[in-house]
Design an enzyme around this catalytic site. Structure first.
Site, short mmCIF file in Angstrom:
data_model
loop_
_atom_site.label_atom_id
_atom_site.label_comp_id
_atom_site.label_asym_id
_atom_site.label_seq_id
_atom_site.Cartn_x
_atom_site.Cartn_y
_atom_site.Cartn_z
N GLU A 272 0.81 -0.94 0.03
CA GLU A 272 0.05 0.03 0.14
C GLU A 272 0.91 1.05 0.03
O GLU A 272 1.81 1.33 0.70
CB GLU A 272 -0.97 0.17 1.20
CG GLU A 272 -1.84 -1.08 1.38
CD GLU A 272 -2.35 -1.02 2.55
OE1 GLU A 272 -3.31 -0.15 2.97
OE2 GLU A 272 -2.39 -1.93 3.61
N ARG A 487 5.01 -13.68 9.35
CA ARG A 487 5.55 -12.36 9.23
C ARG A 487 6.94 -12.44 10.06
O ARG A 487 7.12 -13.33 10.98
CB ARG A 487 4.72 -11.46 9.94
CG ARG A 487 3.59 -10.97 9.34
CD ARG A 487 2.53 -10.06 9.95
NE ARG A 487 3.53 -8.72 9.91
CZ ARG A 487 2.74 -7.50 10.36
NH1 ARG A 487 1.52 -7.44 10.68
NH2 ARG A 487 3.58 -6.58 10.46
N LYS A 497 2.73 2.35 10.76
CA LYS A 497 2.70 3.80 10.34
C LYS A 497 2.33 4.83 11.25
O LYS A 497 2.80 5.80 11.68
CB LYS A 497 2.15 3.67 9.05
CG LYS A 497 2.44 2.64 8.00
CD LYS A 497 1.39 2.99 6.83
CE LYS A 497 1.73 1.83 5.78
NZ LYS A 497 1.26 0.63 6.26
#
Length: 776
Positions: A272, A487, A497
């Site tokens: 993204e 992950r 973020k």
């Protein structure tokens, strides 16, 4: 308790939301875990370490001894059964004594409770076993497989901490062999590997104490990992994958797909564009680009740009830059927005098939694990078609309606949203659209359009796999295979973020590329070589398990690369002036120094040697302890690269008593005048700004409310950055370029920071020469 309460209970002991949901699917394990938590709560707070043990207990305990679950949970909560090894010993003991009353003394003895193995014991046993294999280790150096030796020590010191044993082996191997050289990092040839894999079997036959736990070696590079350790389906053989849905048209669609791709592997990296990439993305980049490269395929960089509110040009640029910095060139750069028209047409087709409908529930109404069903689910197709057209035409307000798909996800959530209304101009399409597709709708369809053969994604998207396959098959289009992997997370940091933005807003870090962060731009600025990051990702492997790694593991990969790529220079960070009283030259002389002492072919540089030199303050002690080997009033020391010995004649002090100068005499090295140590130094120095960094957070998991109840901002270390003035030689000043990396001899690895200006050099400490050295 309802499902939501159970999830919260499991999350309270450290399980992720996804893991908690997966656990609830296993009734026996979830019931065991609830009982274990209730029992453990009686004895205090359940830390994540205790939580891991309780989960292990709940999943491993046999039905024959399930009545002893509370007994074991109490021992875990009291931190007596404090390792998986001790807990497994307890489970085995109870299984072997089912019909007997528990003999507490015998039980605790069997589990090694209260047995503490000292560092001295570990050091002694490791030294003994290394000495027994010293000749072979010296021959093979770091290619020697120490796994069997570690297991031998584990057998002797049954209750020793495995990490402590591993650290002691690392220390003693480094002491025996010195730092890794270039040949240590070259992968063994196939024939040597096969011989190496066969040899432990022979050793096992010859020595009863030596056992082999694993005859496979970890991959050292992404190419090796993808070629030898990863077994995905071949292009066109999607149907052989477990869970893949086969329809009457599957084989026809696969044949058409193969004609278009010519059987080539095609992957994609789909970030993204609303933030900077971090270390976790490095694993995704390596897996997607690495798998394609290892099989002569191609990989696209596809921006998942379906949320115009958060997308900025700098993120598009930054992502592409970091992908190429890691060494990968996308075969093509695409955007989800490239396919907005096709996606819209497919949404209309879904409505016509009665597989999607327009809903008016708010985002709050459908939030959570088990929201109420939509009262509009069975509205007429014609009505949904008209309302969806109204959404597209801007006749409805944001939040007034969504398009939802008639499908249930693995986790039980029904009817995910396919489209929502957003009156925000898009970065690429401007005001052309006011409805935007969601990830659940977009991702699989873009994969299909681009003929992706392997849709590789992290484990949290496993719950979307059913909607992925359902949607492609509902539209009767080519369906790729989704593969999930765990992950990669790093301790002592945050990568969200939102949280990084908060750190920037609070002035704790300067920006997204602050060297204390683990964004890729930050790691580049700090001096981490891209090949070290790639090798580190390879060593983590590709499994379904989520990996949480100490930063030291990444730093070790960095050292391995910099040790053979960063040229050596002498730099003094805490200078002490030395005046050589009998300096034999009228002016300074030039001394030639190799950039790499063990490899003359890699170049050399010249440094000044003059009457006045500067050494590290720590290399002199007026009153030295017994094992101090450097300069003292009664002990000489050698100067590196010039072959002389310095002996103190006089100590000069200022008015406050501080030492400001050491008057010394120089002598040649001889058989009778050998110094105990050689130290680095600088003459006629140039000043440079040196930035030293430490971990940003105090705890391993700063986002964990059990570890850090007041939130991650309360967990910042008091000193995480220190800027000092260092003395460097002119040759270093003349050669330094932004992002260039150097080894400062005896100190660490450093990189030139972009803040560098003409006449003002700035260096960042990348890593110390070895772990736990050089704290600020």
């Amino acid at each position: 308790m309802d499902v939501k309460d159970d999830i919260q209970l499991f999350e309270s002991i450290g399980l992720s939301e996804q893991k908690a949901k997966e656990t609830l699917k296993n009734k026996q394990v979830s019931n065991n875990l609830k009982l274990a938590i209730i029992e453990a709560n009686k004895y205090g707070i359940i830390t994540p370490e205790i939580g891991i043990l309780l989960y292990h207990l709940a999943s491993k305990i046999k039905n024959q001894i399930v009545d002893k679950l509370s007994f074991l949970a109490k021992y875990i909560a009291e931190k007596k059964l404090d390792t998986i090894q001790r807990l497994d010993a307890g489970l085995n003991y109870l299984l072997n004594h089912i019909k007997e009353n528990i003999d507490i003394f015998d039980f605790e003895k069997e589990c090694g409770i209260n047995i503490v193995v000292s560092p001295e014991e570990i050091e002694y046993e490791v030294e003994k076993v290394i000495n027994a294999h010293k000749i072979e280790i010296t021959e093979k150096r770091y290619h020697f497989n120490i796994g069997p030796l570690m297991q031998q020590v584990r057998n002797i010191l049954k209750w020793a901490d495995g990490k402590a044993i591993k650290n002691e082996f690392d220390i003693q191997m480094l002491d025996l062999l010195g730092p890794k050289c270039e040949s240590d990092l070259v992968p063994l040839s196939k024939s040597i590997k096969q011989a190496k894999m066969r040899k432990p079997v022979k050793e096992k036959m010859e020595s009863k104490n030596m056992t082999i736990t694993n005859d496979k070696e970890d991959a050292q590079t992404i190419n090796e990992l993808m070629k030898t350790k990863v077994n995905f389906h071949k292009p066109g053989e999607n149907y052989k994958t477990e869970g893949y849905i086969i329809t009457p048209n599957t084989h026809k669609l696969l044949q058409e797909h193969l004609k278009i791709t010519d059987g080539k592997v095609i992957t994609r990296f789909p970030p993204e564009p609303n933030g900077i990439l971090h270390i976790g993305h490095a694993k995704a980049i390596n897996i997607n680009f690495g798998y394609a490269a290892a099989h002569d395929g191609i990989c696209y960089l596809r921006y998942d740009d379906t949320n115009p509110e958060k997308e900025e040009e700098k993120f598009f640029i930054g992502i592409h830059e970091m992908v190429e910095w890691l060494g990968y060139k996308p075969a093509k750069i695409t955007h989800s927005s490239d396919y907005f028209q096709q996606l819209y047409e497919w949404a209309v087709m879904l409505i016509k098939k009665d597989l999607a409908y327009v809903c008016h529930q708010s985002s709050e109404d459908i939030k959570g694990f088990n929201p109420p069903p939509s009262p509009w689910r069975n509205r007429p197709i014609s009505e949904s078609l008209q309302l969806f057209e109204d959404m597209k035409s801007g006749l409805l307000e944001e939040g007034e309606a969504t398009l939802r798909m008639k499908v249930t996800l693995e986790e039980g959530k029904q009817d995910p949203v396919a489209y929502r209304i957003k009156y925000t101009p898009h970065h690429r399409t401007g005001n052309q659209w006011c409805i935007y597709p969601t990830y659940d709708f977009t991702h699989c369809l873009c994969d299909s359009i681009e003929n992706i053969t392997h849709s590789l994604c992290t484990k949290e998207f496993q719950s979307r796999r059913s909607s992925y396959y359902w949607l492609c098959n509902a539209l009767d289009i080519y369906c790729p295979v989704q593969w999930e992997y765990g992950r990669l997370n790093i301790s002592y940091t945050v990568v969200s973020k939102r949280k990084i933005n908060k750190l920037i807003e609070e002035g704790i870090v300067s920006d997204w590329d602050d060297p204390r962060l683990f964004t890729l731009t930050a790691l580049r600025r700090r001096g981490f070589p891209p090949e070290a990051i790639n090798n580190f990702c390879a060593q983590m492997g590709v499994t379904g398990a989520q990996v949480i790694v100490d930063p030291a593991a990444l730093e070790a990969s960095v050292r391995d690369v910099l040790n053979i790529t960063a040229s050596r220079h002498m730099v003094v960070l805490d200078p002490l002036k030395i005046t050589i009283s009998n300096f034999p030259h009228e002016k300074s002389i030039k001394v030639t120094v190799l950039n790499f002492p063990n490899d003359p072919d890699k170049g050399k540089h010249e440094i000044d040697f003059d009457e006045i030199v500067y050494i590290e303050t720590s290399d002199f002690k007026e009153k030295a302890e017994k094992n101090f080997r450097r300069l003292t009033p009664n002990q000489s020391v050698g100067l590196k690269h010039v072959g002389i010995v310095l002996t103190i004649k006089e100590i000069e002090r200022d008015s406050t008593g501080n030492i400001v100068n050491l008057i010394v005499k120089q002598e040649s090295i001889s058989e009778t005048n050998k110094p105990k140590a050689f130290i680095h130094w600088v003459s006629n120095p140039i000043l440079a700004s040196i930035r030293l960094y430490e971990r940003l957070f105090k705890h391993k998991n700063p986002e964990d409310i059990n570890e850090v109840p007041n939130g991650f901002l309360s967990d910042i270390n008091s000193v995480t950055k220190k800027e000092i003035v260092g003395y460097i030689d002119k040759s270093l000043a003349n050669s330094a370029k932004i992002f260039e990396k150097y080894q400062f001899e005896r100190i660490g690895f450093f990189s030139v920071d972009p803040d560098t200006l003409p006449g003002k050099l700035v260096f960042n400490r990348t890593v110390t020469l070895k772990e736990d050295a050089g704290k600020i």
